[in-house]
Motif scaffolding. Sequence first.
Motif, mmCIF file in Angstrom:
data_model
loop_
_atom_site.group_PDB
_atom_site.id
_atom_site.type_symbol
_atom_site.label_atom_id
_atom_site.label_comp_id
_atom_site.label_asym_id
_atom_site.label_seq_id
_atom_site.Cartn_x
_atom_site.Cartn_y
_atom_site.Cartn_z
ATOM 1 N N ASP A 16 -10.281 -3.282 8.152
ATOM 2 C CA ASP A 16 -10.554 -3.230 6.728
ATOM 3 C C ASP A 16 -9.273 -2.897 5.977
ATOM 4 O OD1 ASP A 16 -12.069 -3.245 4.386
ATOM 5 O OD2 ASP A 16 -12.405 -1.095 4.506
ATOM 6 N N CYS A 17 -9.010 -3.656 4.941
ATOM 7 C CA CYS A 17 -7.858 -3.397 4.085
ATOM 8 C C CYS A 17 -8.279 -3.672 2.651
ATOM 9 C CB CYS A 17 -6.692 -4.297 4.467
ATOM 10 S SG CYS A 17 -5.229 -4.049 3.439
ATOM 11 N N ALA A 32 -2.403 -0.367 -1.119
ATOM 12 C CA ALA A 32 -3.159 -0.818 0.044
ATOM 13 C C ALA A 32 -3.787 0.400 0.699
ATOM 14 C CB ALA A 32 -2.249 -1.531 1.030
ATOM 15 N N THR A 35 -6.162 -0.675 7.076
ATOM 16 C CA THR A 35 -5.319 -1.289 8.094
ATOM 17 C C THR A 35 -4.542 -2.458 7.508
ATOM 18 O OG1 THR A 35 -6.871 -0.680 9.843
ATOM 19 C CG2 THR A 35 -5.374 -2.494 10.320
ATOM 20 N N VAL A 36 -3.222 -2.447 7.712
ATOM 21 C CA VAL A 36 -2.397 -3.577 7.295
ATOM 22 C C VAL A 36 -1.793 -4.162 8.568
ATOM 23 C CG1 VAL A 36 -0.478 -4.364 5.870
ATOM 24 C CG2 VAL A 36 -1.908 -2.474 5.071
ATOM 25 N N THR A 40 -4.909 -8.703 7.964
ATOM 26 C CA THR A 40 -5.090 -8.243 6.590
ATOM 27 C C THR A 40 -3.844 -8.345 5.722
ATOM 28 O OG1 THR A 40 -4.593 -5.951 7.210
ATOM 29 C CG2 THR A 40 -6.912 -6.643 7.298
ATOM 30 N N SER A 41 -2.676 -8.478 6.326
ATOM 31 C CA SER A 41 -1.442 -8.518 5.542
ATOM 32 C C SER A 41 -1.363 -9.685 4.561
ATOM 33 C CB SER A 41 -0.208 -8.474 6.446
ATOM 34 O OG SER A 41 -0.173 -9.590 7.293
ATOM 35 N N LYS A 43 -3.567 -10.588 2.542
ATOM 36 C CA LYS A 43 -4.188 -10.077 1.320
ATOM 37 C C LYS A 43 -3.154 -9.295 0.502
ATOM 38 C CE LYS A 43 -8.272 -8.160 1.922
ATOM 39 N NZ LYS A 43 -9.371 -7.187 2.129
#
Length: 127
Positions: A16-17, A32, A35-36, A40-41, A43
């Motif tokens: 989840d991010c 943010a 989690t990156v 998810t990065s 996003k």
Amino acid sequence: MPDESNIADEVILPPDCVVEEKWFDRVAVVSAAGTVDMLTSPKLEERISTVVAQKPAAVVVDLTDVEFLASAGMSVLIAARQQTPEGITFAVVADGPVTGRPLKLVGVTDIVDVYPTLDKALAELAA
């Protein structure tokens, strides 16, 4: 033979991010949380690009609420710094073992201005 009715199915949820944007005068803050990583990065990358296109005086990426920062997230920060046009300051808020330490170990702090708190980043960028 084990009783299969007692075996629970493991459910694996995607990381989840949450990425949000706030403005302080002409300084855009992209925050943010969670989690990156490689899932998810994108996003985070998309939001940074959207903000940069609006031509703020500065862009600050706030990682204060990030619980896990993978190399994909660090790559987004480096690319964003390199793609930010001249005249727009780019900075990151990161501190501690989850975000600040990895950025320092990988050398991101040599390329990107990193502040320990959002307040310190905003105070310096407003000066």
